[in-house]
Design a protein around this motif. Structure first.
Motif, short mmCIF file in Angstrom:
data_model
loop_
_atom_site.label_atom_id
_atom_site.label_comp_id
_atom_site.label_asym_id
_atom_site.label_seq_id
_atom_site.Cartn_x
_atom_site.Cartn_y
_atom_site.Cartn_z
N MET A 149 38.84 -50.24 12.80
CA MET A 149 38.12 -50.01 14.08
C MET A 149 37.17 -51.16 14.35
O MET A 149 36.28 -51.44 13.56
N ASP A 150 37.38 -51.82 15.46
CA ASP A 150 36.55 -52.99 15.77
C ASP A 150 35.37 -52.62 16.65
O ASP A 150 35.49 -51.78 17.55
N VAL A 151 34.25 -53.23 16.39
CA VAL A 151 33.07 -53.07 17.24
C VAL A 151 32.41 -54.41 17.45
O VAL A 151 32.52 -55.30 16.61
N ASP A 152 31.69 -54.49 18.53
CA ASP A 152 30.86 -55.65 18.78
C ASP A 152 29.48 -55.33 18.24
O ASP A 152 29.00 -54.21 18.39
N LEU A 210 34.89 -44.50 18.14
CA LEU A 210 34.78 -43.95 16.79
C LEU A 210 35.40 -42.55 16.72
O LEU A 210 35.63 -42.03 15.63
#
Lengths: 302, 302
Positions: free
Chosen positions: A1-4, A45
């Motif tokens: 899971m990608d987040v900034d 998420l």
DNA sequence: CTGCGGCTATAACCTGACGGCATGGATGTC
DNA sequence: GACATCCATGCCGTCAGGTTATAGCCGCAG
């Protein structure tokens, strides 16, 4: 899971003050933008992070779990980033030197030249810092060594050698009634509006307002500026006056602004500072030696 | 300085195999996209991370500094994410149960019902896993407990209780010459093409190909599938045959696919598994007890 | 020395995400 | 009942990320 990381900063801000509206102002974005971002984080998420209500945003259990760890994560990233930058400058034989305003004044070029002589192949990269950054980038490891004005917040966390002392003068608009005086006692300035550094600089701001040399008189702030240029404009435009090192009269001369000696106020001190970890860094210590040779005789560190 | 973790993953991939082109395929993006992203990362950080050449991308000193720390950062983020999700499910009284294929077969509904009785207010959320995830999400902490087939990679890192054993049969297309046989000795299947699990599942794949029960004969792979549906289609279309638990003949009956008993191949075992940290988790242990009561008598954990 | 095959870089284009403003809806408060 | 204060929604402009196609560079084989 990608987040900034930006998203994570947003989340932490909202978690901290329990309000979208308030957090949005702190983050300099609009409230709808924050609403959307937080909502997006939650859907990304697959977890509800806040329970909404008229009274604000309260963390859920999942939100708390996240809020506990994220600040450390962000700090780790910042540290990693700093290390990479430091590695880059070392590899290119660049010494990053931060300085505030005029640095060590007329001695600065001598220091740089001396360093170039002592460390052939190396280059001193001079970086001027804004008022809001009184450690000139040393506190956040953006530079390897800094020419600073004492005292400044976080001074105890670094090592330093004092280089020079000069009296503090006052800068005021030509049109100011006191501009015609040759020497001005500080007590006569107590009720004048001052051009101050941003509030977040705390004791640094207070030092340049001479807040504890007013015998308890409150400070009037006429303007807040973060850069020499803005600072000069504010003074020339009559928003207020300001204390400044005597050397400012040479380095920051400008039509409309007059500098006058002031009595009854402590002098300003310039020092060269570095991170304790660099006590054994030969290049940094060479630069410090150049500073000492060009200027100071003091040898203690604190 | 903000970054997207996606950007960091990209960077790590390129750093690892020193090639944009190769890394791009691994990441399932085009090479120009990667070029741009890496370049953007460099300008964002203000640091050159790679030295380009016809032979590929080599890390600079700064790049090495970054490459050393970033994987740990990404791992930290994943862990944080998992903890938040786990907190969310606990807060909502949801037990996340992973299972592969038909789980514990006909016993599954009994287990779930038993759990609902024993833990009023709680809900067992059943999540079917793909073949490529033989721990059914336990390995990456996506579930709290899992109904798995033994053996599977990473089995030693979890605790488990065996629940049932059933013979392995073979699934083949109706039209297959052997489909008319009542019972098939495994040795007769040695040279048949098999429908296999994805290569990255390692020993799991080998187990279902019975790779070490072929007396050294090589395996022929006719197709690779990751889901029951694809798997059935591949078999029905004659791309290959496959071993399957006997229960598949009931849970995965489909026109065009025939199941037949096989001799000379070890049976398949079903177990319930959980993370060692949940040895003291009452809810997880209740679920395990439901499994045991509904099925198994064994009590050891391994 | 010419053409091919490995790289990475550039160009043109499309889509979708982020941000801003204006506004709506719910809920206490005076 | 009007208002203040939250958060949510709709609409729109801009820009970043992705794609494909293509260029440029270099070493190697014929």
């Amino acid at each position: 899971m990608d987040v900034d990381t930006r998203l994570l900063r947003y989340f932490v801000a909202v978690a901290e003050d329990g309000s979208l509206t308030h957090a949005a102002q702190r983050l300099f974005v609009s409230q709808p933008a924050l609403t959307k971002q937080i909502k997006q984080l939650e859907t990304q998420l697959g977890v509800l992070l806040f329970t909404r209500s008229r009274t604000g945003m309260a963390l859920t259990a999942a939100g708390r779990a996240l809020a506990e760890r994220v600040p450390a994560l962000l700090a780790d990233w910042e540290r990693t980033l700093r290390e990479a930058k430091a590695a880059a400058s070392r590899a290119q034989r660049v010494l990053r030197v931060g300085f505030v305003a005029s640095g060590a004044n007329e001695a600065t070029p001598r220091i740089v030249a001396d360093f170039a002589r002592r460390r052939p192949g190396w280059r001193a990269e001079m970086r001027q810092a804004a008022w809001s950054n009184p450690s000139a980038g040393l506190a956040d490891a953006e530079v390897d060594v800094a020419l600073v004005r004492l005292p400044f917040p976080g001074q105890d966390a670094v090592h330093l050698v004092p280089l020079l002392t000069e009296p503090r003068w006052v800068a005021l608009a030509d049109a100011h009634p006191l501009a015609s005086r040759e020497v001005i006692p500080f007590r006569e300035l107590w009720d004048e509006p001052f051009v101050a550094a941003p509030a977040e600089t705390g004791d640094w701001r207070n030092h340049w307002l001479a807040a504890d040399e007013r015998e308890g008189r409150p400070v009037r702030v006429g303007a807040v500026t973060d850069q020499p240029d803005d600072w000069l404009s504010a003074i020339a435009n009559g928003y207020g006056i300001a204390l400044a090192p005597e050397s400012a009269s040479r380095f920051y001369a400008r039509p409309g602004v007059t500098y006058r000696p002031v009595t009854g106020v402590s002098p300003s001190r310039v020092a060269v500072a570095w991170a304790p970890a660099d006590d054994t860094n030969a290049v940094v210590q060479d630069f410090v030696r150049c500073c000492r040779d060009s200027l100071g005789q003091a040898r203690g560190t604190a």
